[in-house]
Design a protein around this motif. Structure first.
Motif, PDB file in Angstrom:
ATOM      1  N   THR A  40      98.084 -59.750  -1.914  1.00  0.00           N
ATOM      2  CA  THR A  40      98.111 -58.320  -1.598  1.00  0.00           C
ATOM      3  C   THR A  40      96.974 -57.570  -2.286  1.00  0.00           C
ATOM      4  O   THR A  40      96.732 -56.412  -1.986  1.00  0.00           O
ATOM      5  N   ASP A  41      96.319 -58.236  -3.211  1.00  0.00           N
ATOM      6  CA  ASP A  41      95.185 -57.648  -3.921  1.00  0.00           C
ATOM      7  C   ASP A  41      94.017 -58.626  -3.851  1.00  0.00           C
ATOM      8  O   ASP A  41      94.218 -59.847  -3.760  1.00  0.00           O
ATOM      9  N   PHE A  42      92.805 -58.084  -3.932  1.00  0.00           N
ATOM     10  CA  PHE A  42      91.628 -58.900  -3.695  1.00  0.00           C
ATOM     11  C   PHE A  42      90.528 -58.560  -4.684  1.00  0.00           C
ATOM     12  O   PHE A  42      90.292 -57.392  -4.979  1.00  0.00           O
ATOM     13  N   GLU A  43      89.880 -59.606  -5.173  1.00  0.00           N
ATOM     14  CA  GLU A  43      88.705 -59.458  -6.013  1.00  0.00           C
ATOM     15  C   GLU A  43      87.553 -60.124  -5.267  1.00  0.00           C
ATOM     16  O   GLU A  43      87.669 -61.283  -4.849  1.00  0.00           O
ATOM     17  N   ILE A  44      86.476 -59.387  -5.111  1.00  0.00           N
ATOM     18  CA  ILE A  44      85.319 -59.906  -4.380  1.00  0.00           C
ATOM     19  C   ILE A  44      84.213 -60.205  -5.378  1.00  0.00           C
ATOM     20  O   ILE A  44      83.828 -59.346  -6.168  1.00  0.00           O
ATOM     21  N   LEU A  75      90.782 -64.363  -4.959  1.00  0.00           N
ATOM     22  CA  LEU A  75      89.382 -64.274  -5.359  1.00  0.00           C
ATOM     23  C   LEU A  75      88.539 -64.695  -4.157  1.00  0.00           C
ATOM     24  O   LEU A  75      88.680 -65.810  -3.653  1.00  0.00           O
ATOM     25  N   ILE A  76      87.691 -63.796  -3.703  1.00  0.00           N
ATOM     26  CA  ILE A  76      86.873 -64.014  -2.512  1.00  0.00           C
ATOM     27  C   ILE A  76      85.409 -64.039  -2.933  1.00  0.00           C
ATOM     28  O   ILE A  76      84.961 -63.191  -3.701  1.00  0.00           O
ATOM     29  N   GLY A  77      84.680 -65.013  -2.420  1.00  0.00           N
ATOM     30  CA  GLY A  77      83.270 -65.121  -2.716  1.00  0.00           C
ATOM     31  C   GLY A  77      82.419 -64.722  -1.525  1.00  0.00           C
ATOM     32  O   GLY A  77      82.827 -64.888  -0.379  1.00  0.00           O
ATOM     33  N   VAL A  78      81.238 -64.181  -1.807  1.00  0.00           N
ATOM     34  CA  VAL A  78      80.288 -63.799  -0.763  1.00  0.00           C
ATOM     35  C   VAL A  78      78.952 -64.481  -1.059  1.00  0.00           C
ATOM     36  O   VAL A  78      78.376 -64.281  -2.132  1.00  0.00           O
ATOM     37  N   GLU A 118      86.426 -70.813  -9.313  1.00  0.00           N
ATOM     38  CA  GLU A 118      85.611 -70.371  -8.179  1.00  0.00           C
ATOM     39  C   GLU A 118      86.502 -69.834  -7.063  1.00  0.00           C
ATOM     40  O   GLU A 118      87.646 -70.251  -6.932  1.00  0.00           O
ATOM     41  N   PRO A 119      85.958 -68.948  -6.259  1.00  0.00           N
ATOM     42  CA  PRO A 119      86.723 -68.470  -5.097  1.00  0.00           C
ATOM     43  C   PRO A 119      87.114 -69.626  -4.184  1.00  0.00           C
ATOM     44  O   PRO A 119      86.381 -70.611  -4.064  1.00  0.00           O
ATOM     45  N   LYS A 120      88.269 -69.493  -3.559  1.00  0.00           N
ATOM     46  CA  LYS A 120      88.728 -70.482  -2.587  1.00  0.00           C
ATOM     47  C   LYS A 120      88.393 -70.035  -1.165  1.00  0.00           C
ATOM     48  O   LYS A 120      88.359 -70.825  -0.244  1.00  0.00           O
TER      49      LYS A 120
END
Length: 125
Positions: free
Chosen positions: A108-112, A4-7, A31-33
């Motif tokens: 290998t997979d990402f959620e933004i 989990l990626i936060g912007v 929360e994203p790390k």
């Protein structure tokens, strides 16, 4: 294996990190790390080539960077730089084994997530 990626804007990211360091804010478990200041910054790190590399590592589980270089068709020196960068963001684990290093993809997979809560600047400070 999904990250989990936060912007959030860089200024808010700094305030958030300072609030965490000073104990004024405790991140929630969901929360994203990993945080980036822009979607463009994510694209530089998680290019199609690097995502393919992460998936190759997960599928083939190479024992060394040299073995990964052979599998990927990349030069060891170029691959080492990429792996160190991905490791710095927490996407890869580099395990030292004697004289060699075993690369392991952690994701290998990402959620933004671009979260308006953070944009308001109320939660992090």
């Amino acid at each position: 294996m999904k990250a989990l990626i936060g912007v959030i804007p860089e200024q808010i990211l700094r305030k958030r990190m300072l609030a965490i360091a000073s104990g004024k804010y405790q991140p929630l478990p969901d929360e994203p790390k990993v945080w980036f200041a822009s979607v463009n910054a994510i694209g530089q790190i998680l290019s199609n080539e690097n995502i393919a590399l992460l998936r190759l590592m997960a599928e083939q589980q190479p024992q060394t960077i040299s073995a990964l270089a052979r599998l990927s068709g990349r030069q060891v020196s170029n691959l080492s730089v990429t792996l160190k960068t991905l490791s710095g963001y927490g996407f890869v684990h580099l395990e030292k084994r004697g004289n060699s290093i075993k690369p392991r993809a952690l994701y290998t997979d990402f959620e933004i997530r671009i979260d308006s809560v953070w944009m308001s600047d109320n939660s992090a400070a």
